[in-house]
Write a protein that holds these residues in place. Structure first.
Motif, PDB file in Angstrom:
ATOM      1  N   GLN A 112       0.801  -1.219   0.000  1.00  0.00           N
ATOM      2  CA  GLN A 112       0.000   0.000   0.000  1.00  0.00           C
ATOM      3  C   GLN A 112       0.841   1.280   0.000  1.00  0.00           C
ATOM      4  O   GLN A 112       0.404   2.313  -0.496  1.00  0.00           O
ATOM      5  CB  GLN A 112      -1.011   0.024   1.158  1.00  0.00           C
ATOM      6  CG  GLN A 112      -0.409   0.112   2.538  1.00  0.00           C
ATOM      7  CD  GLN A 112      -0.018  -1.225   3.136  1.00  0.00           C
ATOM      8  OE1 GLN A 112      -0.010  -2.250   2.461  1.00  0.00           O
ATOM      9  NE2 GLN A 112       0.305  -1.223   4.421  1.00  0.00           N
ATOM     10  N   ASP A 113       2.063   1.243   0.533  1.00  0.00           N
ATOM     11  CA  ASP A 113       2.913   2.432   0.599  1.00  0.00           C
ATOM     12  C   ASP A 113       4.032   2.440  -0.443  1.00  0.00           C
ATOM     13  O   ASP A 113       4.884   3.325  -0.434  1.00  0.00           O
ATOM     14  CB  ASP A 113       3.532   2.568   1.993  1.00  0.00           C
ATOM     15  CG  ASP A 113       2.507   2.911   3.059  1.00  0.00           C
ATOM     16  OD1 ASP A 113       1.578   3.683   2.741  1.00  0.00           O
ATOM     17  OD2 ASP A 113       2.632   2.424   4.197  1.00  0.00           O
ATOM     18  N   ASP A 114       4.039   1.460  -1.336  1.00  0.00           N
ATOM     19  CA  ASP A 114       5.134   1.342  -2.305  1.00  0.00           C
ATOM     20  C   ASP A 114       5.282   2.578  -3.190  1.00  0.00           C
ATOM     21  O   ASP A 114       6.401   3.009  -3.468  1.00  0.00           O
ATOM     22  CB  ASP A 114       4.954   0.102  -3.184  1.00  0.00           C
ATOM     23  CG  ASP A 114       5.311  -1.188  -2.458  1.00  0.00           C
ATOM     24  OD1 ASP A 114       5.564  -1.146  -1.238  1.00  0.00           O
ATOM     25  OD2 ASP A 114       5.322  -2.246  -3.118  1.00  0.00           O
ATOM     26  N   THR A 115       4.182   3.164  -3.614  1.00  0.00           N
ATOM     27  CA  THR A 115       4.257   4.337  -4.484  1.00  0.00           C
ATOM     28  C   THR A 115       4.889   5.513  -3.752  1.00  0.00           C
ATOM     29  O   THR A 115       5.777   6.187  -4.292  1.00  0.00           O
ATOM     30  CB  THR A 115       2.857   4.725  -5.001  1.00  0.00           C
ATOM     31  OG1 THR A 115       2.306   3.603  -5.711  1.00  0.00           O
ATOM     32  CG2 THR A 115       2.922   5.928  -5.924  1.00  0.00           C
ATOM     33  N   SER A 116       4.467   5.745  -2.523  1.00  0.00           N
ATOM     34  CA  SER A 116       5.053   6.835  -1.729  1.00  0.00           C
ATOM     35  C   SER A 116       6.521   6.575  -1.445  1.00  0.00           C
ATOM     36  O   SER A 116       7.356   7.476  -1.562  1.00  0.00           O
ATOM     37  CB  SER A 116       4.307   6.996  -0.405  1.00  0.00           C
ATOM     38  OG  SER A 116       2.992   7.429  -0.619  1.00  0.00           O
ATOM     39  N   LEU A 117       6.856   5.354  -1.074  1.00  0.00           N
ATOM     40  CA  LEU A 117       8.249   5.026  -0.780  1.00  0.00           C
ATOM     41  C   LEU A 117       9.125   5.186  -2.018  1.00  0.00           C
ATOM     42  O   LEU A 117      10.253   5.685  -1.922  1.00  0.00           O
ATOM     43  CB  LEU A 117       8.360   3.607  -0.229  1.00  0.00           C
ATOM     44  CG  LEU A 117       7.805   3.396   1.177  1.00  0.00           C
ATOM     45  CD1 LEU A 117       7.824   1.916   1.545  1.00  0.00           C
ATOM     46  CD2 LEU A 117       8.597   4.206   2.198  1.00  0.00           C
ATOM     47  N   ALA A 118       8.629   4.780  -3.179  1.00  0.00           N
ATOM     48  CA  ALA A 118       9.390   4.944  -4.422  1.00  0.00           C
ATOM     49  C   ALA A 118       9.631   6.423  -4.701  1.00  0.00           C
ATOM     50  O   ALA A 118      10.730   6.813  -5.129  1.00  0.00           O
ATOM     51  CB  ALA A 118       8.660   4.281  -5.582  1.00  0.00           C
ATOM     52  N   LEU A 119       8.631   7.260  -4.449  1.00  0.00           N
ATOM     53  CA  LEU A 119       8.788   8.701  -4.615  1.00  0.00           C
ATOM     54  C   LEU A 119       9.842   9.244  -3.646  1.00  0.00           C
ATOM     55  O   LEU A 119      10.704  10.037  -4.029  1.00  0.00           O
ATOM     56  CB  LEU A 119       7.456   9.415  -4.396  1.00  0.00           C
ATOM     57  CG  LEU A 119       7.499  10.947  -4.381  1.00  0.00           C
ATOM     58  CD1 LEU A 119       7.892  11.473  -5.758  1.00  0.00           C
ATOM     59  CD2 LEU A 119       6.161  11.511  -3.950  1.00  0.00           C
ATOM     60  N   PHE A 120       9.784   8.812  -2.387  1.00  0.00           N
ATOM     61  CA  PHE A 120      10.760   9.264  -1.397  1.00  0.00           C
ATOM     62  C   PHE A 120      12.174   8.818  -1.772  1.00  0.00           C
ATOM     63  O   PHE A 120      13.132   9.569  -1.603  1.00  0.00           O
ATOM     64  CB  PHE A 120      10.411   8.750   0.004  1.00  0.00           C
ATOM     65  CG  PHE A 120       9.099   9.256   0.556  1.00  0.00           C
ATOM     66  CD1 PHE A 120       8.593  10.486   0.195  1.00  0.00           C
ATOM     67  CD2 PHE A 120       8.368   8.483   1.444  1.00  0.00           C
ATOM     68  CE1 PHE A 120       7.385  10.955   0.711  1.00  0.00           C
ATOM     69  CE2 PHE A 120       7.169   8.936   1.966  1.00  0.00           C
ATOM     70  CZ  PHE A 120       6.675  10.176   1.600  1.00  0.00           C
TER      71      PHE A 120
END
Length: 87
Positions: free
Chosen positions: A18-26
């Motif tokens: 669920q947080d993969d997109t945010s983590l990839a952005l970070f």
């Protein structure tokens, strides 16, 4: 899953995707941050630690009201940047 994403998820104790997109952005933003500080992308453990420090800060402070990095993070990251630039 790339190595840095896996490392960040393990460090932050995140299960699922669920947080993969945010983590990839970070992660991408942390790479840009270090590039802007004069550090070329590399495979060193110190570089990965710098990425992880920024990702952790941004993930844990998603609702923060300040764009400034905390003093402890700034000093630790500054030390890493200086060492990486001298290599």
């Amino acid at each position: 899953m790339n190595e840095l994403l896996k490392l960040a998820k393990e460090h932050l104790r995140i299960d699922g995707e669920q947080d993969d997109t945010s983590l990839a952005l970070f992660i991408d933003s942390a790479k840009e941050y270090l590039t802007g500080a004069g550090v070329e992308e590399q495979e060193s453990q110190l570089y990965k630690l710098g990425i992880l420090m920024l990702v952790t800060h941004w993930y844990e402070n998603r609702t923060g009201v300040s764009d400034d990095l905390p003093q402890k993070l700034t000093l630790g990251l500054q030390s890493i940047i200086l060492q990486l630039k001298s290599w």
